[in-house]
Scaffold this active site. Structure first.
Site, PDB file in Angstrom:
ATOM      1  N   TYR A 123     -65.574 -44.991  28.044  1.00 23.13           N
ATOM      2  CA  TYR A 123     -65.432 -45.278  26.615  1.00 23.13           C
ATOM      3  C   TYR A 123     -65.818 -44.030  25.822  1.00 23.13           C
ATOM      4  CZ  TYR A 123     -65.404 -50.211  28.086  1.00 23.13           C
ATOM      5  OH  TYR A 123     -65.130 -51.408  28.693  1.00 23.13           O
ATOM      6  N   PRO A 158     -62.401 -61.868  24.601  1.00 26.37           N
ATOM      7  CA  PRO A 158     -62.262 -63.317  24.447  1.00 26.37           C
ATOM      8  C   PRO A 158     -61.520 -63.710  23.170  1.00 26.37           C
ATOM      9  CG  PRO A 158     -64.476 -62.654  23.848  1.00 26.37           C
ATOM     10  CD  PRO A 158     -63.813 -61.431  24.417  1.00 26.37           C
ATOM     11  N   LEU A 159     -61.323 -62.757  22.262  1.00 30.13           N
ATOM     12  CA  LEU A 159     -60.573 -63.017  21.024  1.00 30.13           C
ATOM     13  C   LEU A 159     -59.180 -62.418  21.087  1.00 30.13           C
ATOM     14  CD1 LEU A 159     -63.410 -62.394  18.406  1.00 30.13           C
ATOM     15  CD2 LEU A 159     -62.733 -64.526  19.509  1.00 30.13           C
ATOM     16  N   GLY A 160     -58.693 -62.165  22.297  1.00 23.78           N
ATOM     17  CA  GLY A 160     -57.338 -61.649  22.437  1.00 23.78           C
ATOM     18  C   GLY A 160     -57.151 -60.302  21.754  1.00 23.78           C
ATOM     19  N   ARG A 161     -58.145 -59.417  21.912  1.00 25.88           N
ATOM     20  CA  ARG A 161     -58.114 -58.069  21.322  1.00 25.88           C
ATOM     21  C   ARG A 161     -57.900 -58.126  19.815  1.00 25.88           C
ATOM     22  NH1 ARG A 161     -58.339 -54.627  25.508  1.00 25.88           N
ATOM     23  NH2 ARG A 161     -57.595 -55.373  27.534  1.00 25.88           N
ATOM     24  N   GLY A 162     -58.494 -59.143  19.205  1.00 28.10           N
ATOM     25  CA  GLY A 162     -58.414 -59.279  17.753  1.00 28.10           C
ATOM     26  C   GLY A 162     -57.337 -60.223  17.268  1.00 28.10           C
ATOM     27  N   SER A 222     -57.064 -62.686  13.135  1.00 25.48           N
ATOM     28  CA  SER A 222     -56.147 -62.735  11.988  1.00 25.48           C
ATOM     29  C   SER A 222     -54.695 -62.908  12.375  1.00 25.48           C
ATOM     30  CB  SER A 222     -56.312 -61.462  11.143  1.00 25.48           C
ATOM     31  OG  SER A 222     -56.250 -60.309  11.943  1.00 25.48           O
ATOM     32  N   GLY A 223     -54.422 -63.218  13.632  1.00 25.34           N
ATOM     33  CA  GLY A 223     -53.050 -63.450  14.039  1.00 25.34           C
ATOM     34  C   GLY A 223     -52.227 -62.168  14.043  1.00 25.34           C
TER      35      GLY A 223
END
Length: 348
Positions: A65, A212-216, A220-221
């Site tokens: 990273y 866990p948030l689907g890469r954002g 906000s979709g």
């Protein structure tokens, strides 16, 4: 409406070797260049301290990273008594060679990578040391052998794998106990549920869920792509390409509808879904903003019934998500089998 975040942060055990962490961790990758421009170091250190003081004690980084700058940032953050408050996880196994990522599990490299991470982090011991990606040229037993030595020397407490196949997990665990396997798991990435997660549970290995948030996406979709900088690697991912993003929009809208009923945000609902997978699962959502950190902690207040879980899983089925999670240029667990140990001995 976001659920309240003033909840006590529970703790869970990962594996059976003694590792205990906060039930929600903090992914630190985005705090240094990777998703775009670097964030102000002092602000990120304040965010890390805020997380630790809020009960999020499990911090996740890697030597790739930045590269390397993320570990340096954490090293600066872990001064003045902060080190004693947390469990530190970092990774080795991906190195830059001729401008490209090279996967390496050679024993000499394992040791050199660990020594370098200890120096950058400015610590004497790494709590959880993962092999970030599996080197398919080196028998996993050979890599684990060097990791075992690092444990015996007190430089590493617990060993983990990231993006490993079931067979690799079994072989590694037989060589030295694995405390945690890190993998991508969310409402739009569920392929590990077929074999990898059952394998971990059979062997008593903890599960650390990244993205866990689907890469954002669940924050906000489809609009999330509007926040991507030109150097954000997510711009290359198949699921964020226009043709797939438009189709994935319906998934976000249905999650949003359920979140409205539950009185929380879509991201809190998506994160709560991961939390409800079991007491051997620790999601590590990443953020660089205090408000998002508070929102993520608020997911612990979202209680889901069996009916809620079934509804979410029905709308987030494998065929509901369009596009692969990675492009062909990024290796994953799907091809992580390594040669038999006998072939390494023969070649030595």
């Amino acid at each position: 409406m976001a659920a309240e975040s003033n909840v006590k942060m529970p703790r869970i055990k990962l594996g059976s070797q003694g590792l205990e962490v906060s039930v929600q961790g903090l992914g630190c990758m985005g705090m240094t260049p990777h998703f775009g421009q670097p964030k102000p170091g002092p602000d990120m250190i304040k965010l890390i301290h805020y997380a630790l003081n809020s009960g999020i004690t499990f911090l996740d980084t890697s030597d790739i990273y930045g590269p390397k700058t993320n570990e340096i940032l954490l090293g600066k953050a872990l001064k003045d008594g902060m080190r004693e408050k947390m469990e530190l996880a970092t990774k080795f196994g991906i190195r830059l060679a001729d401008g490209k990522n090279d996967i390496c599990g050679d024993p000499a490299y394992v040791r050199a990578a660990c020594e370098a991470s200890l120096k950058r982090l400015d610590v004497d011991c790494i709590d959880l040391y993962y092999q970030h990606r599996i080197d398919t040229r080196v028998p996993i037993e050979v890599t684990m052998g060097e990791l075992k030595k690092l444990v015996e020397e007190g430089k590493v407490k617990y060993i983990g794998l990231s993006e490993a196949s079931p067979s690799t997990i079994r072989r590694a665990h037989a060589a030295h106990p694995i405390s945690a396997v890190q993998l991508e798991w969310s409402l739009w990435t569920r392929d590990a549920e077929a074999e990898i997660i059952p394998t971990c549970r059979e062997l008593g290995i903890g599960i650390v869920a990244y993205s866990p948030l689907g890469r954002g996406f669940f924050s906000s979709g489809p609009k999330v792509v509007e926040t991507f900088s030109e150097v954000d690697f997510r711009k290359r991912l198949p699921r964020f390409q226009p043709e797939n993003l438009e189709l994935n929009k319906s998934l976000f809208e249905r999650v949003k509808d359920i979140a409205n009923r539950k009185g929380c945000t879509p991201s809190q609902l998506a994160l709560a879904w991961v939390h409800h997978q079991g007491n051997d699962v620790c999601p590590i959502p990443g953020t660089t903003k205090f408000e998002n950190l508070n929102e993520n902690m608020g997911a612990l207040s979202v209680k889901l019934t069996e009916e809620d879980m079934a509804e979410l899983e029905s709308i987030a089925s494998a065929d509901a998500v369009k596009g692969e999670r990675y492009g062909p240029d990024i290796p994953t667990w799907k091809d992580s089998d390594t040669p038999p140990l006998s072939t390494w001995k023969a070649a030595a």
